[in-house]
Design an enzyme around this catalytic site. Structure first.
Site, PDB file in Angstrom:
ATOM      1  N   GLU A 254       0.835  -1.217   0.000  1.00 24.52           N
ATOM      2  CA  GLU A 254       0.000   0.000   0.000  1.00 24.52           C
ATOM      3  C   GLU A 254       0.861   1.254   0.000  1.00 24.52           C
ATOM      4  OE1 GLU A 254      -3.116   0.221  -0.479  1.00 24.52           O
ATOM      5  OE2 GLU A 254      -3.915  -1.772  -0.057  1.00 24.52           O
TER       6      GLU A 254
ATOM      7  N   ASP B  64      -4.683  -9.320  -8.699  1.00 24.03           N
ATOM      8  CA  ASP B  64      -4.915  -8.338  -9.775  1.00 24.03           C
ATOM      9  C   ASP B  64      -3.700  -7.586 -10.324  1.00 24.03           C
ATOM     10  OD1 ASP B  64      -4.823  -6.998  -7.320  1.00 24.03           O
ATOM     11  OD2 ASP B  64      -6.799  -6.074  -7.479  1.00 24.03           O
TER      12      ASP B  64
ATOM     13  N   GLU C 199     -18.889  -5.257  -3.739  1.00 25.48           N
ATOM     14  CA  GLU C 199     -17.493  -5.719  -3.662  1.00 25.48           C
ATOM     15  C   GLU C 199     -17.383  -7.103  -4.306  1.00 25.48           C
ATOM     16  OE1 GLU C 199     -15.014  -3.960  -2.874  1.00 25.48           O
ATOM     17  OE2 GLU C 199     -13.387  -5.248  -2.209  1.00 25.48           O
TER      18      GLU C 199
ATOM     19  N   GLU D  33     -12.271   0.663 -10.509  1.00 20.65           N
ATOM     20  CA  GLU D  33     -11.920  -0.244 -11.621  1.00 20.65           C
ATOM     21  C   GLU D  33     -12.928  -0.272 -12.770  1.00 20.65           C
ATOM     22  OE1 GLU D  33     -11.576  -0.886  -8.423  1.00 20.65           O
ATOM     23  OE2 GLU D  33      -9.447  -1.359  -8.134  1.00 20.65           O
TER      24      GLU D  33
ATOM     25  N   THR E 208      -0.951   1.207 -10.828  1.00 19.56           N
ATOM     26  CA  THR E 208      -2.204   0.589 -10.377  1.00 19.56           C
ATOM     27  C   THR E 208      -3.026   1.550  -9.516  1.00 19.56           C
ATOM     28  OG1 THR E 208      -3.157  -1.426  -9.462  1.00 19.56           O
ATOM     29  CG2 THR E 208      -1.278  -0.488  -8.272  1.00 19.56           C
TER      30      THR E 208
HETATM   31  C1  DMJ Z   1      -6.251   0.603  -5.421  1.00 21.50           C
HETATM   32  O1  DMJ Z   1      -5.557   0.861  -4.264  1.00 21.50           O
HETATM   33  C2  DMJ Z   1      -5.383  -0.033  -6.457  1.00 21.50           C
HETATM   34  O2  DMJ Z   1      -5.999   0.087  -7.686  1.00 21.50           O
HETATM   35  C3  DMJ Z   1      -5.075  -1.473  -6.151  1.00 21.50           C
HETATM   36  O3  DMJ Z   1      -4.338  -2.102  -7.165  1.00 21.50           O
HETATM   37  C4  DMJ Z   1      -6.316  -2.274  -5.863  1.00 21.50           C
HETATM   38  N1  DMJ Z   1      -7.474  -1.501  -5.753  1.00 21.50           N
HETATM   39  C5  DMJ Z   1      -7.487  -0.231  -5.118  1.00 21.50           C
HETATM   40  C6  DMJ Z   1      -8.735   0.511  -5.518  1.00 21.50           C
HETATM   41  O4  DMJ Z   1      -9.832  -0.281  -5.637  1.00 21.50           O
END
Ligand code: DMJ
Length: 460
Positions: free
Chosen positions: A117, A244, A341, A360, A444
């Site tokens: 994170e 993911d 979710e 997303e 991401t």
């Molecule tokens: C974000 O922190 C990033 O996109 C991560 O890869 C997974 N999803 C959350 C948002 O949904």
């Protein structure tokens, strides 16, 4: 036989109907209007943060207070939001965030943090801020943070532990997952590029490839793995939570740096994902969950996080599969009037009914629209954005939803709402000249990084 034909015909009709998004014409003026609406929402959320949570990681939009992840604040919201303000040309907000970050951010603290994170939200944001502004203090902070994350990778396999202490380098939690192990290629690669020290990309790539080389005979990976022993602890493969961005970064390391080995790995995984997990039903296309060794379905669960894969497919040029998945994504949204979710896509039952303000689904609309210019994706994106702005709004900002059926609010506004959700929504409607996807790659966490195909860290 006749019944079979009737059934097939009905199923096909249902599928086509569910795919139909009412056609509406978008003019430049209506697109600009929608973009402006999203920009106002961004301004409103930041105003709430400033008023009630200044200096904290995040705003609690229901109780109107601030919240930190740890004992100290790492200014998650201002940092995650900074490049959104720049892209939206919100000069005043960008200035406020910059001053707060550069005067208040300090990583020299005896604090254990979650490596993944901190990397995607803070390190990615700092590097992107540096690339967009050439403001050196952002790179200094990024380099300092990067060095402090390195001890996390001192495991027998080279795959990172989940937590590291920023001051002492102490690590903990060896049972991790592909996303938390393989999502460093972009941020660490950029750090190597800007510092001239190849160590960052080297260890990021080693970690990702330690997962890759443990793929099954059918080229899938599991959900949990022990970084000390390299043993899989959970063999279910899915494209959502905990896996993911491992897939995402294999493709994006190619897109950003031209890394051919990452591209090969992506192609191999993607082929297996499409072969064993892609499922087409009347309501749309989904990726189901399977056993990584047999490829047999384990659970037909799908959710907000899984929705990103249509975007990465679109980005990679596979708009045909991406379109089908996006119809499933949109079905998930409209069926519940805000996406859950997780739900069971075979019987529509809700598993986790909350909506965490995730990006997303809109992100995939953005990539699909950029690739196809089909207004269908503008229609989808407008519906989703309008739902969020209406149903999640509070007196202080925007709140996650506890249950999409009751719309009860949760006291949380994650920093990715400003970093990603509003950014992708805005970019979907704003003039394309604002951002050229040939020149940048989003991390991401939606932090834009400038493509550099000349960079080669020669990691092995
Ligand atoms: C974000 O922190 C990033 O996109 C991560 O890869 C997974 N999803 C959350 C948002 O949904």
């Amino acid at each position: 036989m006749r019944y079979h034909r009737v059934f097939c015909f009905t199923a096909a009709m249902l599928f086509l109907l569910s795919c139909t998004v009412p056609s509406q014409t978008f003019t430049t003026a209506s697109k600009n209007k929608q973009a402006e609406k999203i920009r106002s929402a961004c301004r409103y959320a930041w105003k709430g943060y400033k008023q009630y949570a200044w200096g904290y990681d995040a705003l609690k939009p229901v109780t109107k207070t601030g919240q930190n992840w740890y004992a100290v604040s790492f200014l998650m919201t201002p940092l995650d939001a900074y490049d959104t303000f720049i892209l939206m040309e919100m000069k005043e907000e960008a200035k406020e965030a910059r001053e707060l970050i550069l005067s208040g951010l300090n990583f020299n603290v005896d604090q254990e943090v979650q490596v993944f994170e901190i990397n995607i939200r803070l390190l990615g944001a700092l590097i992107s801020a540096y690339e967009l502004t050439q403001d050196h203090p952002f790179l200094d902070l990024a380099t300092d943070l990067g060095k402090r994350l390195l001890p996390a990778f001192n495991s027998p396999t080279g795959m990172p532990y989940r937590y590291v202490n920023l001051k002492t380098g102490t690590t903990r939690d060896p049972v991790s997952n592909p996303a938390e192990i393989g999502t460093y290629l972009l941020e660490f690669g950029k750090l190597s590029q800007h510092t001239g020290d190849s160590i960052y990309y080297k260890i990021a790539k080693k970690a990702a490839f330690e997962i890759y080389r443990r793929r099954s005979d059918i080229d899938l990976v599991g959900t949990l793995i022990d970084v000390n022993t390299g043993e899989w602890k959970n063999m279910e493969c899915q494209i959502g939570a905990r896996i993911d961005s491992y897939f995402e970064y294999l493709y994006k390391a190619w897109a950003l740096f031209g890394d051919k080995e990452c591209f090969e790995a992506w192609k191999i995984h993607n082929k297996a994902i499409k072969k064993f997990m892609f499922t087409r039903i009347p309501s749309g296309g989904y990726f189901t969950r399977v056993d990584m060794k047999s490829g047999k379905e384990t659970h037909s669960y799908y959710g907000a996080l899984d929705a990103f894969y249509a975007g990465i497919l679109a980005l990679s040029g596979d708009t045909i599969t991406a379109r089908t998945i996006q119809r499933g994504n949109y079905y998930m949204w409209t069926r519940f009037n805000l996406e859950p979710e997780e739900f069971n896509f075979r019987n529509d039952s809700l598993l986790y009914p909350n909506y965490a303000l995730r990006p997303e689904n809109i992100e995939s609309c953005f990539y699909l629209y950029r690739q196809t210019h089909d207004p269908e994706f503008l229609i989808m994106g407008r519906r989703m954005t309008d739902d969020i702005l209406e149903k999640c709004k509070t007196d202080a900002g925007y709140a996650a939803i506890k249950n999409v059926s009751t719309l009860e609010k949760e006291d949380s506004m994650e920093s990715f709402f400003l970093a990603e959700t509003l950014k992708y929504a805005y970019l979907l409607f704003a003039p394309e000249t604002l951002l050229d996807l040939k020149k940048i790659v989003f991390t991401t966490e939606a932090h834009p990084l400038i493509k550099d195909q000349q960079f080669s860290a020669d990691p092995f």
